[in-house]
Design an enzyme around this catalytic site. Structure first.
Site, PDB file in Angstrom:
ATOM      1  N   ASP A 161      26.643  -7.738  16.857  1.00 32.34           N
ATOM      2  CA  ASP A 161      26.001  -7.094  15.709  1.00 32.34           C
ATOM      3  C   ASP A 161      26.582  -7.611  14.392  1.00 32.34           C
ATOM      4  O   ASP A 161      27.768  -7.932  14.311  1.00 32.34           O
ATOM      5  CB  ASP A 161      26.221  -5.575  15.821  1.00 32.34           C
ATOM      6  N   HIS A 173      23.611   2.383   6.738  1.00 31.23           N
ATOM      7  CA  HIS A 173      24.655   2.551   7.749  1.00 31.23           C
ATOM      8  C   HIS A 173      25.511   3.773   7.422  1.00 31.23           C
ATOM      9  O   HIS A 173      25.602   4.195   6.272  1.00 31.23           O
ATOM     10  CB  HIS A 173      25.568   1.311   7.792  1.00 31.23           C
ATOM     11  N   GLY A 174      26.131   4.320   8.458  1.00 27.39           N
ATOM     12  CA  GLY A 174      27.021   5.458   8.249  1.00 27.39           C
ATOM     13  C   GLY A 174      26.256   6.771   8.255  1.00 27.39           C
ATOM     14  O   GLY A 174      25.176   6.889   8.837  1.00 27.39           O
ATOM     15  N   GLY A 197      21.026   1.840  10.888  1.00 22.58           N
ATOM     16  CA  GLY A 197      21.307   3.108  10.219  1.00 22.58           C
ATOM     17  C   GLY A 197      20.528   4.256  10.816  1.00 22.58           C
ATOM     18  O   GLY A 197      19.999   5.112  10.101  1.00 22.58           O
ATOM     19  N   ASN A 199      19.217   0.924  16.457  1.00 28.49           N
ATOM     20  CA  ASN A 199      20.674   0.844  16.471  1.00 28.49           C
ATOM     21  C   ASN A 199      21.330   2.216  16.328  1.00 28.49           C
ATOM     22  O   ASN A 199      20.904   3.028  15.506  1.00 28.49           O
ATOM     23  CB  ASN A 199      21.159  -0.046  15.330  1.00 28.49           C
ATOM     24  N   ILE A 200      22.363   2.421  17.117  1.00 26.66           N
ATOM     25  CA  ILE A 200      23.171   3.642  17.037  1.00 26.66           C
ATOM     26  C   ILE A 200      24.642   3.230  17.056  1.00 26.66           C
ATOM     27  O   ILE A 200      25.100   2.588  18.001  1.00 26.66           O
ATOM     28  CB  ILE A 200      22.881   4.599  18.219  1.00 26.66           C
ATOM     29  N   THR A 232      27.280   5.144  14.455  1.00 25.35           N
ATOM     30  CA  THR A 232      28.052   6.290  13.964  1.00 25.35           C
ATOM     31  C   THR A 232      28.043   7.437  14.971  1.00 25.35           C
ATOM     32  O   THR A 232      29.067   8.099  15.173  1.00 25.35           O
ATOM     33  CB  THR A 232      27.498   6.760  12.609  1.00 25.35           C
TER      34      THR A 232
END
Length: 277
Positions: free
Chosen positions: A73, A170-171, A199, A220-221, A223
């Site tokens: 990534d 993101h986050g 994100g 996408n995962i 956090t």
């Protein structure tokens, strides 16, 4: 990615942080009969080493009966991309989003050619997704490119997946994001290339479903896994301190179970459960 795009479900792409979390998300995929992309950050690769990570991956996926892929990534470093492709990664995200588009395109074309030598795929990105993830990125929103520039990049680079900026970050979100659903529609309709949603942690179920329906076939995962893993570890440590029983394997088992549960929840939400044909 092809059946996911055609049937409009999302393949979970989950960033792992060690071999325990790798095993946990793979267990979820087997239990749910779900395809899965296991993602490693540059930081994780550098911490453990590509040979250690790939040895664990090879052992855990030998004989596995669901489609799984190992993905690098957000990597702006060509030498790390080469290292991982040589080691056996199935796909990479060459993140040259901080470069001018022309330079990004020229280098992405080279990365695609390199990846093809190993039978691997490439995700492309020309706009930085807001937020810092594992030391990569910035909290300053990047310039959005026009749709025509995005389409030209996809066509000329030959990337297999494209990650546009659509108001995602993101986050952890500090406010409700305003997502550009139409941009996903336009890119997928015009190119036939699946969109990667970055994100994802913090989006609502309805937002996930709408984006997946429009062509975000890779979701996408990162956090959410970190929260599940570390909060479970924290709870286990507090329990150990209170009881005076210090059992590391019990801590690892409970924390891995929390990660598996998190992964299962997302597989069901994204509609990927039962698609391990």
């Amino acid at each position: 990615m092809k059946p996911a795009l055609e049937q409009r479900y999302g393949v979970p792409a989950i960033n792992i942080v060690n071999l325990d979390t790798m095993e946990a998300v793979l267990s979820a995929a087997v239990a749910e009969r779900s395809p899965l992309i296991v993602q490693t950050s540059v930081k994780t690769v550098r911490h453990f080493g590509s040979s250690v990570l790939f040895a664990g991956w090879s052992a855990m996926t030998a004989g596995i009966e669901v489609p799984v892929s190992l993905h690098l990534d957000h990597c702006p470093y060509r030498e790390v991309i080469t290292e991982c492709l040589r080691a056996g990664w199935n796909s990479v995200l060459f993140d040259a989003s901080e470069m001018p588009v022309a330079e990004n395109l020229a280098q992405t074309i080279q990365v695609v050619a390199e990846a093809r030598q190993y039978g691997a795929h490439v995700e492309g990105e020309i706009e930085s997704i807001t937020g810092v993830e594992d030391g990569i990125g910035s909290d300053t929103p990047a310039e959005r490119q026009t749709l025509d520039i995005c389409l030209d990049f996809i066509e000329r680079s030959g990337v297999d997946v494209f990650a546009p900026a659509i108001g995602n970050a993101h986050g952890q979100y500090t406010a409700q994001p305003s997502l550009d659903y139409q941009r996903v529609d336009d890119i997928v309709t015009r190119t036939g290339v699946p969109v990667a949603l970055h994100g994802g942690t913090g989006l609502s179920a309805d937002q996930f479903r709408e984006l997946i329906a429009r062509g975000c076939a890779k979701v996408n995962i990162s956090t959410a896994l970190k929260h599940a893993w570390m909060r479970s570890n924290l709870e286990a440590l507090r329990t150990a301190e209170a009881s005076g029983r210090w059992e590391p394997l019990e801590q690892i088992t409970s924390s891995s179970a929390a990660v598996t549960e998190m992964a299962v929840e997302h597989m069901r939400l994204f509609g990927s459960s039962g698609h391990a044909a």
